[in-house]
Design an enzyme around this catalytic site. Sequence first.
Site, PDB file in Angstrom:
ATOM      1  N   PRO A 191      23.177 -35.113  44.788  1.00 18.70           N
ATOM      2  CA  PRO A 191      23.829 -36.293  44.215  1.00 18.70           C
ATOM      3  C   PRO A 191      24.389 -37.176  45.329  1.00 18.70           C
ATOM      4  O   PRO A 191      24.790 -36.684  46.386  1.00 18.70           O
ATOM      5  CB  PRO A 191      24.971 -35.709  43.377  1.00 18.70           C
ATOM      6  N   LYS A 192      24.379 -38.475  45.089  1.00 19.66           N
ATOM      7  CA  LYS A 192      24.973 -39.410  46.050  1.00 19.66           C
ATOM      8  C   LYS A 192      26.402 -39.717  45.604  1.00 19.66           C
ATOM      9  O   LYS A 192      26.620 -40.357  44.573  1.00 19.66           O
ATOM     10  CB  LYS A 192      24.157 -40.704  46.135  1.00 19.66           C
ATOM     11  N   TRP A 193      27.365 -39.255  46.382  1.00 21.54           N
ATOM     12  CA  TRP A 193      28.772 -39.406  46.037  1.00 21.54           C
ATOM     13  C   TRP A 193      29.265 -40.794  46.403  1.00 21.54           C
ATOM     14  O   TRP A 193      28.858 -41.364  47.424  1.00 21.54           O
ATOM     15  CB  TRP A 193      29.596 -38.329  46.745  1.00 21.54           C
ATOM     16  N   ASP A 198      26.370 -42.444  42.239  1.00 26.23           N
ATOM     17  CA  ASP A 198      25.536 -43.642  42.223  1.00 26.23           C
ATOM     18  C   ASP A 198      24.120 -43.428  42.715  1.00 26.23           C
ATOM     19  O   ASP A 198      23.496 -44.352  43.233  1.00 26.23           O
ATOM     20  CB  ASP A 198      26.201 -44.785  43.002  1.00 26.23           C
ATOM     21  N   GLY A 199      23.561 -42.223  42.539  1.00 26.91           N
ATOM     22  CA  GLY A 199      22.164 -42.023  42.873  1.00 26.91           C
ATOM     23  C   GLY A 199      21.892 -40.642  43.420  1.00 26.91           C
ATOM     24  O   GLY A 199      22.642 -39.693  43.190  1.00 26.91           O
TER      25      GLY A 199
END
Length: 368
Positions: free
Chosen positions: A43-45, A190-191
């Site tokens: 996950p993009k934090w 967010d991605g």
Amino acid sequence: MNLPAQPNLPPEMSLPVAPPVAPMLAKAIKELPSQDGTLLYEPKWDGFRCIVFRDGDEVYLGSRNERPFNRYFPELIEAVKRELPERCVVDGEIVLRQGQILDFDALQQRIHPAASRVKLLAEQTPASFVAFDLLALGDESLLETPFGERRARLVEALAAAGDRVRLTPVTDSDERAGEWFEMFEGAGLDGIVVKRTHQPYEPDRRTMFKVKHERTADCVVAGYREHKSGPIVGSLLLGLYDSSGVLHHVGVAASFPMARRAELVDELKPYLLNDLGAHPWSSWMSQDESTTQRMPGAISRWSAGKNLSFIPLAPDLVVEVAYDHMEGNRFRHTAQFRRWRTDRTPSSCTYEQLEQPVGYNLDDILAR
């Protein structure tokens, strides 16, 4: 994010990787790559990138621009001493949660010049550190170690971590990564970041990949700021109406070639307003820290010294922009110009058009 200049330098540490270190970066791509036997997905934090250096009781929180975060996050200094190995260097993200979602606005408030305010916010809105890479452990530098092995070592190193230091989940399944991409946005992520298992750690190089959400919205153009180079358009100021008919400043569109910036001046001339008093954002001049609706001319600790005055336009022009996600009632990042929408009325540019991600539980993400 540019931190204010600070005089304190990195402490003298006997670690095999010494601060400051510029973090390894990711290149944006449009779609998740399919698994080829070498990929791991995370996950993009959505927080502040931070490399943590710990050498016994000495802790240094290095930001992306290699300035220290130490004074702003005293609670993380203590968490690192409790929950990370005695001597280590760990790459990750400082995040702040409100309930079960990330709150980047609240995280930004933590960068404050007053020590008393920092102390209060550390108690009221404590931050967490999400770890996703291991650069050194004990006397061993892991910069040349393949990422797959660094990840395994990180899992072992964080075995004693607790509430404030967390380990990001990872998967080798592109199908599961696709599910995470859709699900986790509801918790404020967010991605997806994509890394190769054989990669060494390469500071300040874009050798990873990131896939972020992109959506479109029709917004009112209510003004523009001039470019730093002169009287051409620097950024378009975007607005959306709420249910009561108030036009809120939601962000800017700013990525234009220089020739296009000059063309925009002529295109916007018919909408110029000479009287700011007739503009829906005229009250920005009296804004203070208690104002709930952010205005485009506000001065803050992020913008001190910059000229944030804007050229008001009659709110009659509609533009379609691309954006990744919302942070509260604003675009989290700079929006991208797509096209003019002469077929749309400004009154139709409301928050209701925006797609709302399904909510997701942060604890469920971190439990993975």
